[in-house]
Design a protein around this motif. Structure first.
Motif, short mmCIF file in Angstrom:
data_model
loop_
_atom_site.label_atom_id
_atom_site.label_comp_id
_atom_site.label_asym_id
_atom_site.label_seq_id
_atom_site.Cartn_x
_atom_site.Cartn_y
_atom_site.Cartn_z
N ARG A 47 0.58 -1.03 0.05
CA ARG A 47 0.11 0.18 0.23
C ARG A 47 0.83 1.31 -0.11
NH1 ARG A 47 -4.09 2.13 4.62
NH2 ARG A 47 -4.72 3.98 2.56
N LEU A 48 0.27 2.18 -0.23
CA LEU A 48 0.85 3.50 -0.61
C LEU A 48 -0.41 4.19 -0.07
CD1 LEU A 48 3.06 5.29 -1.20
CD2 LEU A 48 2.31 5.65 -3.43
N ALA A 49 0.05 5.06 0.28
CA ALA A 49 -1.17 5.18 1.31
C ALA A 49 -1.73 6.97 1.16
CB ALA A 49 -1.33 5.07 3.21
N VAL A 50 -2.90 7.07 0.42
CA VAL A 50 -3.46 8.46 -0.28
C VAL A 50 -4.41 8.72 0.01
CG1 VAL A 50 -3.52 9.84 -2.08
CG2 VAL A 50 -1.47 8.27 -2.05
N GLN A 51 -5.28 8.00 0.21
CA GLN A 51 -6.97 8.57 0.45
C GLN A 51 -7.12 7.33 1.61
OE1 GLN A 51 -8.39 10.67 -1.42
NE2 GLN A 51 -10.20 10.94 0.24
N GLY A 52 -7.67 8.24 3.02
CA GLY A 52 -8.73 7.26 4.16
C GLY A 52 -7.61 6.45 4.18
N ILE A 53 -6.63 6.97 4.90
CA ILE A 53 -5.13 6.81 5.51
C ILE A 53 -5.79 5.59 6.37
CG2 ILE A 53 -3.07 6.98 6.18
CD1 ILE A 53 -2.57 9.28 4.29
N ALA A 54 -6.17 6.09 7.60
CA ALA A 54 -6.48 4.84 8.77
C ALA A 54 -7.21 4.10 8.34
CB ALA A 54 -7.02 6.19 10.01
N HIS A 55 -8.44 3.57 7.50
CA HIS A 55 -8.95 2.48 7.29
C HIS A 55 -8.94 1.54 6.25
CE1 HIS A 55 -10.85 5.44 10.58
NE2 HIS A 55 -11.04 4.15 10.81
N GLY A 56 -8.18 2.46 5.36
CA GLY A 56 -7.65 1.43 3.65
C GLY A 56 -7.04 0.63 3.82
N HIS A 57 -7.35 -0.47 4.83
CA HIS A 57 -6.55 -1.37 4.65
C HIS A 57 -7.19 -2.48 3.90
CE1 HIS A 57 -4.63 -0.28 7.77
NE2 HIS A 57 -6.51 0.71 8.60
N GLN A 58 -5.92 -3.81 3.15
CA GLN A 58 -6.84 -4.04 2.33
C GLN A 58 -6.10 -5.17 2.60
OE1 GLN A 58 -6.45 -3.03 -2.24
NE2 GLN A 58 -6.21 -1.42 -1.88
N PRO A 59 -6.34 -6.45 1.87
CA PRO A 59 -7.41 -7.01 1.51
C PRO A 59 -8.77 -6.49 1.77
CG PRO A 59 -6.18 -9.03 1.24
CD PRO A 59 -5.21 -8.22 2.01
N GLU A 82 -24.36 6.85 -2.53
CA GLU A 82 -25.19 5.65 -3.67
C GLU A 82 -25.22 4.48 -2.79
OE1 GLU A 82 -25.50 3.52 -7.93
OE2 GLU A 82 -24.71 4.98 -7.88
N LEU A 83 -24.08 3.97 -2.25
CA LEU A 83 -23.94 2.71 -1.94
C LEU A 83 -25.24 2.13 -0.07
CD1 LEU A 83 -20.17 1.91 -3.18
CD2 LEU A 83 -22.46 0.23 -3.49
N ALA A 84 -24.97 3.42 -0.52
CA ALA A 84 -25.72 4.13 1.38
C ALA A 84 -26.84 3.67 1.33
CB ALA A 84 -25.44 5.28 2.02
N SER A 85 -27.69 4.19 -0.17
CA SER A 85 -28.74 3.79 0.02
C SER A 85 -29.11 2.63 -0.11
CB SER A 85 -29.29 4.84 -1.23
OG SER A 85 -28.99 4.62 -1.93
N HIS A 86 -28.48 1.69 -0.36
CA HIS A 86 -28.95 -0.04 -0.73
C HIS A 86 -28.27 -0.48 0.99
CE1 HIS A 86 -29.76 -0.24 -4.43
NE2 HIS A 86 -28.85 1.05 -5.31
N GLY A 87 -28.22 0.76 1.68
CA GLY A 87 -27.63 -0.44 3.23
C GLY A 87 -26.25 -0.91 3.71
N TYR A 88 -25.59 -0.52 2.63
CA TYR A 88 -24.10 -0.90 2.49
C TYR A 88 -23.44 0.23 3.76
CZ TYR A 88 -23.99 -3.55 -1.16
OH TYR A 88 -24.54 -5.08 -1.69
N ARG A 89 -22.74 -0.02 5.35
CA ARG A 89 -22.01 0.92 5.52
C ARG A 89 -21.22 0.87 5.65
NH1 ARG A 89 -26.43 2.71 5.20
NH2 ARG A 89 -28.53 2.25 7.08
N PHE A 90 -19.88 2.12 5.75
CA PHE A 90 -18.26 2.73 5.61
C PHE A 90 -18.02 2.85 6.50
CE2 PHE A 90 -20.18 2.35 1.33
CZ PHE A 90 -20.62 1.19 0.91
N GLU A 91 -16.54 2.70 6.83
CA GLU A 91 -15.76 2.59 8.03
C GLU A 91 -14.69 3.70 7.57
OE1 GLU A 91 -13.62 1.88 12.71
OE2 GLU A 91 -14.44 0.36 11.40
N ASP A 97 -13.16 1.29 -0.27
CA ASP A 97 -14.00 0.31 -0.06
C ASP A 97 -15.40 0.64 -0.80
OD1 ASP A 97 -13.08 0.87 2.74
OD2 ASP A 97 -13.48 2.46 3.57
N VAL A 98 -15.02 1.11 -1.48
CA VAL A 98 -17.15 0.66 -2.72
C VAL A 98 -16.84 -0.36 -3.23
CG1 VAL A 98 -17.22 3.21 -2.66
CG2 VAL A 98 -16.24 2.02 -4.40
N LEU A 99 -15.39 -0.68 -3.68
CA LEU A 99 -15.83 -2.37 -5.17
C LEU A 99 -16.47 -2.84 -4.77
CD1 LEU A 99 -11.37 -1.19 -5.60
CD2 LEU A 99 -13.47 -0.24 -6.97
N LEU A 100 -16.16 -4.01 -3.41
CA LEU A 100 -17.08 -5.06 -3.61
C LEU A 100 -18.62 -5.14 -3.09
CD1 LEU A 100 -14.79 -7.18 -0.93
CD2 LEU A 100 -14.93 -7.56 -3.80
#
Length: 599
Positions: A47-59, A82-91, A97-100
């Motif tokens: 990882r090269l941390a650029v966006q959402g540094i504190a939470h963007g852990h992969q996979p 848009e995804l939140a309107s479908h019930g998805y929750r994000f930290e 985070d939006v990919l899966l």
């Protein structure tokens, strides 16, 4: 921005091997190294941390789906809502985070919703387990892959040299790749220098399940341009382009780390510098030049733009006597031979950007290929001769096919001929076939061919690998989907107006940058190799030592006596064409040597 790797199915790969693959490209992702190992599969990430540094852990994991991702998704906030309107929750606020969730909703079609640059790998264990690889519409991010000898396992990685650390990597060199390199200045995909290793082409989706490999392509959907007065016009085109770019830059300048801009002094980078300066206070700009007095020095244009835009300007200077050492360093980061002389400048520039504390840099790449910025396009489009395509392809090659026929050994020339002839000739013939097909006018055919066949491998691979060599993410506003769709929708009569190439870009830039920059003659961002390959210069001595030394690697393809004669001619009467051939052979020889490869 990251580097990704993994394998799927077949014989299990040891963790030590996975670690070695990751270490092979740690330079591109120094902030965090993770790997998820499943049952006969693994996905890893540097990882090269650029966006959402504190939470963007992969996979990323969602149910029976696992994903790793290299790139940036600039519309992630809109997608998140848009995804939140479908019930998805994000930290947190990581774009990946939006990919899966998108994949779960839309399947493979989820990539059509992404605006940015990406290489994505997803293991989906719902139903028949499968691995799917995705590449962005322009091919900004690379993925290389191969099948094991028994066809049961697929291995992939962002960088070819890292991929080669898998123990069964098929490292046999494709001798025809040398003709592809010299005929196209780079090894165009989907093939690579290795016979059984491939790269994803722009917009590709590769699915691997049960030993079956399926490749499909997702083209950009055409845009419908809402012309202000109902009719296309240059002023309107410039206004629409300006609006698009300002919107894209608003998103691309949004990062959790410092962002800078590369200001070469040319039209495209100067325009982007001005637009970025409107958004980022105290914007940092970077330019590279060479100590001494050399042809095509653009530093004074870059300084003029920086002063006009009020940027905090960084002038990077490199000394030609240091070039051999820089060549030895940058060649190890080029996955395949690439003859671009400015690879040296690109590598040194991104090194200076990293040392100044920046992780993100905007570049002006792509405008020429989209809007017709090179004179070669116009000349070929207006050439009505039966052989126009051969002349055009000679310009695109490191050397014309007539010269290559004299340079090649008899064995290699016979090999090239038995495979259907020179790559440059076959490429030119394919270009002519597309022009005859009439899907677009001739100029647009030239542009589309360049965008899909040459540009991803000659330019984008170099930008990606040489920036990530220093843990710097290169962002490319002109290659965002909305801008590319707009360019594809423009009539070519608005791209080249009279003798003005790239007319919409020039017209849009008028309100932002000085006329002296807009009206200056176009010159390429390159290394003045004709002046630098002459007696007394360090590159001249390096060429003499390596190309005329004992048992060079290129000797399996190119006659050593022909190279000796080229070197003599260049030493006595420096010439641009001879210099380019010698430089191309130097890049090939140093690439082979850096990898201890013998054909």
């Amino acid at each position: 921005m990251c580097r990704i790797y993994g394998y799927f199915d077949g014989e299990t790969v040891d963790r030590d091997v996975l670690h070695a693959v990751a270490q092979g490209m740690r330079h591109g992702g120094p902030d965090e190294q993770t790997v998820h190992v499943g049952d006969a599969w693994a996905l890893g990430n540097n990882r090269l941390a650029v966006q959402g540094i504190a939470h963007g852990h992969q996979p990323y994991v969602l149910g029976d789906m696992t994903c790793v991702f290299n790139g940036e998704i600039y519309n992630h906030r809109e997608l998140r809502a848009e995804l939140a309107s479908h019930g998805y929750r994000f930290e947190g606020d990581c774009d990946g985070d939006v990919l899966l969730p998108l994949y779960e909703l839309h399947g493979d079609a989820f990539v059509k919703r992404l605006e940015g640059m990406f290489a994505i790998a997803i293991v989906d264990r719902r139903g028949e387990p499968c691995l799917t690889l995705y590449n962005d519409h322009a091919g900004m991010k690379s993925l290389y892959y191969y099948l094991s000898g028994d066809g049961r396992r697929l291995c992939f990685a962002s960088e070819l040299r890292a991929l080669s650390r898998f123990p069964d990597f098929p490292d046999a060199i494709d001798p025809l790749a040398v003709d592809r390199y010299l005929g196209g200045k780079a090894v165009w995909g989907p093939g690579t220098v290795h016979t059984k290793v491939h790269t994803l082409v722009p917009g590709a989706t590769l699915r691997f399940a049960g030993g079956r490999l399926t490749l499909t392509h997702t083209p950009l959907e055409p845009a419908e341009v809402a012309w202000p007065d109902g009719e296309p016009g240059l002023t309107a085109a410039a206004g629409l382009l300006d609006e698009l770019l300002r919107h894209e830059l608003t998103r691309m300048l949004d990062a959790d780390v410092p962002v800078c801009v590369i200001t070469s002094g040319g039209l495209d980078s100067s325009y982007l510098t001005a637009l970025a300066g409107e958004t980022v206070p105290d914007l940092a700009s970077f330019n590279i030049a060479y100590r001494g007095d050399w042809p095509a020095d653009e530093r004074h244009f870059a300084e003029e733009v920086a002063a006009h835009c009020g940027t905090r300007h960084h002038q990077v200077l490199i000394d030609p006597k240091d070039f051999p050492g820089i060549i030895d360093r940058f060649i190890s980061h080029l996955d395949q031979p690439n003859n671009a002389p400015h690879s040296l400048s690109t590598f040194a520039l991104f090194e200076a950007i990293h040392e100044a504390g920046f992780k993100v840099a905007l570049t002006g790449d792509g405008a020429d290929e989209l809007f017709g910025g090179y004179a070669r396009y116009v000349k070929a489009a207006r050439d009505d001769s039966a052989t126009w395509h051969r002349g055009y392809q000679d310009v695109m090659a490191a050397s014309g096919t007539a010269t290559l026929a004299r340079l090649y050994t008899s064995d290699h020339l016979a090999r090239v001929m038995s495979a259907g002839g020179h790559f440059a000739d076959r490429s030119g013939d394919e270009l002519a076939r597309r022009a005859r097909a009439g899907d677009h006018d001739k100029l647009e055919t030239l542009l589309r061919y360049d965008q899909s066949e040459r540009f991803p491998y000659y330019i984008l691979r170099r930008v990606d690998h040489l920036s990530m060599a220093h843990a710097v993410e290169a962002r490319i506003p002109f290659l965002q989907p909305a801008v590319m769709r707009f360019a594809h929708a423009l009539p070519t009569g608005l791209k080249v107006v009279g003798d003005t190439v790239k007319a919409p870009v020039a017209e849009a830039a008028r309100r932002w940058i000085p006329e002296s920059i807009i009206n200056r003659p176009k010159q390429p961002f390159t290394l003045p190799i004709a002046a630098m390959i002459k007696p007394g210069e360090a590159v001249h001595d390096m060429i003499g030592d390596l190309l005329l030394g004992p048992d060079p690697g290129y000797g399996a393809f190119v006659r050593r006596d022909a190279v000796r004669e080229l070197f003599r001619m260049q030493s006595e009467r420096p010439d641009a064409h001879t210099a380019e051939v010698l430089w191309s052979l130097l890049m090939l020889e140093t690439w082979l040597s850096a990898r201890n490869l013998r054909p």
